[in-house]
Design a protein around this motif. Structure first.
Motif, PDB file in Angstrom:
ATOM      1  N   GLN A  66      37.710  14.432 139.737  1.00  0.00           N
ATOM      2  CA  GLN A  66      38.755  15.408 139.435  1.00  0.00           C
ATOM      3  C   GLN A  66      40.065  14.712 139.105  1.00  0.00           C
ATOM      4  OE1 GLN A  66      39.016  18.159 142.735  1.00  0.00           O
ATOM      5  NE2 GLN A  66      37.297  19.373 141.961  1.00  0.00           N
TER       6      GLN A  66
ATOM      7  N   PRO B  74      42.747  13.363 132.806  1.00  0.00           N
ATOM      8  CA  PRO B  74      41.694  13.685 131.823  1.00  0.00           C
ATOM      9  C   PRO B  74      41.661  12.703 130.658  1.00  0.00           C
ATOM     10  CG  PRO B  74      42.766  15.687 132.555  1.00  0.00           C
ATOM     11  CD  PRO B  74      43.537  14.552 133.158  1.00  0.00           C
TER      12      PRO B  74
ATOM     13  N   THR C 153      39.238   9.708 130.528  1.00  0.00           N
ATOM     14  CA  THR C 153      37.818   9.894 130.227  1.00  0.00           C
ATOM     15  C   THR C 153      37.396   8.952 129.108  1.00  0.00           C
ATOM     16  OG1 THR C 153      37.793  12.205 130.944  1.00  0.00           O
ATOM     17  CG2 THR C 153      36.096  11.517 129.368  1.00  0.00           C
TER      18      THR C 153
ATOM     19  N   THR D 141      34.300  10.342 133.630  1.00  0.00           N
ATOM     20  CA  THR D 141      34.743  11.648 133.155  1.00  0.00           C
ATOM     21  C   THR D 141      35.721  12.224 134.169  1.00  0.00           C
ATOM     22  OG1 THR D 141      32.617  12.027 132.069  1.00  0.00           O
ATOM     23  CG2 THR D 141      34.027  13.943 132.419  1.00  0.00           C
TER      24      THR D 141
ATOM     25  N   SER E 114      37.696  15.432 135.033  1.00  0.00           N
ATOM     26  CA  SER E 114      37.739  16.855 134.695  1.00  0.00           C
ATOM     27  C   SER E 114      37.672  17.693 135.959  1.00  0.00           C
ATOM     28  CB  SER E 114      36.559  17.206 133.777  1.00  0.00           C
ATOM     29  OG  SER E 114      36.514  18.600 133.525  1.00  0.00           O
TER      30      SER E 114
END
Length: 122
Positions: free
Chosen positions: A13, A87, A90, A119, A121
């Motif tokens: 996250q 983000p 990523t 990643t 997200s």
């Protein structure tokens, strides 16, 4: 045969942390500089950080501040600690290393790993 294998990627996250590892294996005589790169979708591969065998580090603007590179020479392993992930972090993260092999200790070549996907997200 020399291999570099990255690990530690995954889904995290925003604001989270990950620690990537890259282990070199095979008939390694000596390891020199080791580096971390990343390649985001649709973008070129970019250098993040480098570390010499003696532990001297350098960071590009992309890697400065939230990322920390380190290594364990006994394990021929380089690490990338990534904090406060965003983000835009990523990407597929790659390591490379300057290595010489027992078969020819005076020949140093640069080897690449296959990458590990990070990643970021919610």
């Amino acid at each position: 045969q020399v291999q570099l294998v990255e690990s530690g990627g995954g889904l995290v996250q925003p604001g989270g942390s990950l620690r990537l590892s890259c282990a070199a294996s095979g008939s390694i005589f000596s390891s020199g500089a080791m580096r971390w790169y990343r390649q985001a979708p649709g973008k070129e591969r970019e250098l993040l950080a480098a570390i010499t065998r003696a532990g001297s580090t350098n960071y590009t603007d992309s890697g400065k501040g939230r990322f920390t590179i380190s290594r364990d020479n006994a394990k021929n392993t380089v690490y990338l600690q990534m904090n406060s992930l965003k983000p835009e972090d990523t990407a597929v993260y790659y390591c490379n290393a300057d290595l010489s092999r027992h078969i020819d200790p005076f020949l140093t070549m640069t080897y690449w790993g296959a990458g590990t996907l990070v990643t970021v997200s919610s």
